[in-house]
Scaffold this motif. Structure first.
Motif, PDB file in Angstrom:
ATOM      1  N   UNK A 106      44.328  33.814  51.009  1.00  0.00           N
ATOM      2  CA  UNK A 106      44.990  32.599  50.544  1.00  0.00           C
ATOM      3  C   UNK A 106      45.137  32.636  49.024  1.00  0.00           C
ATOM      4  N   UNK A 107      46.157  31.937  48.526  1.00  0.00           N
ATOM      5  CA  UNK A 107      46.272  31.751  47.080  1.00  0.00           C
ATOM      6  C   UNK A 107      45.262  30.666  46.674  1.00  0.00           C
ATOM      7  N   UNK A 108      45.043  30.508  45.391  1.00  0.00           N
ATOM      8  CA  UNK A 108      44.044  29.549  44.921  1.00  0.00           C
ATOM      9  C   UNK A 108      44.347  28.120  45.352  1.00  0.00           C
ATOM     10  N   UNK A 109      45.615  27.705  45.294  1.00  0.00           N
ATOM     11  CA  UNK A 109      45.930  26.319  45.638  1.00  0.00           C
ATOM     12  C   UNK A 109      45.765  26.053  47.135  1.00  0.00           C
ATOM     13  N   UNK A 110      46.164  26.988  47.977  1.00  0.00           N
ATOM     14  CA  UNK A 110      45.983  26.822  49.430  1.00  0.00           C
ATOM     15  C   UNK A 110      44.502  26.840  49.789  1.00  0.00           C
ATOM     16  N   UNK A 145      43.313  44.145  50.041  1.00  0.00           N
ATOM     17  CA  UNK A 145      44.240  45.271  49.892  1.00  0.00           C
ATOM     18  C   UNK A 145      45.150  45.384  51.105  1.00  0.00           C
ATOM     19  N   UNK A 146      44.610  45.122  52.281  1.00  0.00           N
ATOM     20  CA  UNK A 146      45.386  45.211  53.521  1.00  0.00           C
ATOM     21  C   UNK A 146      46.287  43.989  53.724  1.00  0.00           C
ATOM     22  N   UNK A 147      45.887  42.836  53.169  1.00  0.00           N
ATOM     23  CA  UNK A 147      46.630  41.581  53.334  1.00  0.00           C
ATOM     24  C   UNK A 147      46.805  40.921  51.969  1.00  0.00           C
ATOM     25  N   UNK A 148      47.734  41.402  51.147  1.00  0.00           N
ATOM     26  CA  UNK A 148      47.824  40.924  49.764  1.00  0.00           C
ATOM     27  C   UNK A 148      48.512  39.567  49.585  1.00  0.00           C
ATOM     28  N   UNK A 149      49.193  39.059  50.608  1.00  0.00           N
ATOM     29  CA  UNK A 149      49.934  37.806  50.463  1.00  0.00           C
ATOM     30  C   UNK A 149      49.185  36.630  51.072  1.00  0.00           C
ATOM     31  N   UNK A 166      56.684  33.929  49.132  1.00  0.00           N
ATOM     32  CA  UNK A 166      55.974  35.170  48.858  1.00  0.00           C
ATOM     33  C   UNK A 166      55.068  34.918  47.654  1.00  0.00           C
ATOM     34  N   UNK A 167      53.787  34.710  47.943  1.00  0.00           N
ATOM     35  CA  UNK A 167      52.795  34.412  46.910  1.00  0.00           C
ATOM     36  C   UNK A 167      51.602  35.327  47.125  1.00  0.00           C
ATOM     37  N   UNK A 227      49.167  31.144  54.296  1.00  0.00           N
ATOM     38  CA  UNK A 227      49.775  29.815  54.416  1.00  0.00           C
ATOM     39  C   UNK A 227      51.154  29.782  53.770  1.00  0.00           C
ATOM     40  N   UNK A 228      51.271  30.336  52.586  1.00  0.00           N
ATOM     41  CA  UNK A 228      52.567  30.360  51.901  1.00  0.00           C
ATOM     42  C   UNK A 228      53.559  31.232  52.664  1.00  0.00           C
ATOM     43  N   UNK A 229      53.074  32.324  53.209  1.00  0.00           N
ATOM     44  CA  UNK A 229      53.927  33.236  53.960  1.00  0.00           C
ATOM     45  C   UNK A 229      54.504  32.543  55.195  1.00  0.00           C
TER      46      UNK A 229
END
Length: 105
Positions: A85-89, A44-48, A58-59, A51-53
């Protein structure tokens, strides 16, 4: 009546492979109430995705990852050791970490 398949037989001349422990032996930890509540708070505090950021994208992140893995001595419940992290990262990072021995660090 269904035919039965023959069961494989042990061959004394072939060494039996030992089952390797799974990559993550921390299943009890990841199912614990402490981890689930910390994960929910952190995402909730870090929604992005971090690595992509860093690459200017913006993922949204789906995984809360330990920066230094637990099996390599990383703190389990320290917010300083977590990143979203997103799933791919996360899959990429976990794949790279699978080949790291704890003595290499």
């Amino acid at each position: 009546m269904m035919p039965k398949l023959q069961q494989s037989r042990k061959r004394a001349w072939i060494k039996q492979r030992k089952r390797q422990k799974s990559f993550s032996n921390n299943q009890d930890f990841y199912n614990s109430r402490k981890w689930r509540s910390l994960r929910q708070y952190f995402i909730q505090m870090n929604p992005l995705c971090k690595t992509c950021e860093e690459q200017g994208l913006i993922v949204g992140g789906q995984c809360v990852d330990h920066i230094r893995p637990i099996r390599l001595g990383g703190a389990m419940l320290s917010v300083k050791n977590l990143q979203t992290l997103c799933n791919s990262c996360h899959a990429r990072k976990s794949g790279e970490e699978a080949h790291i021995d704890k003595y290499e660090l």
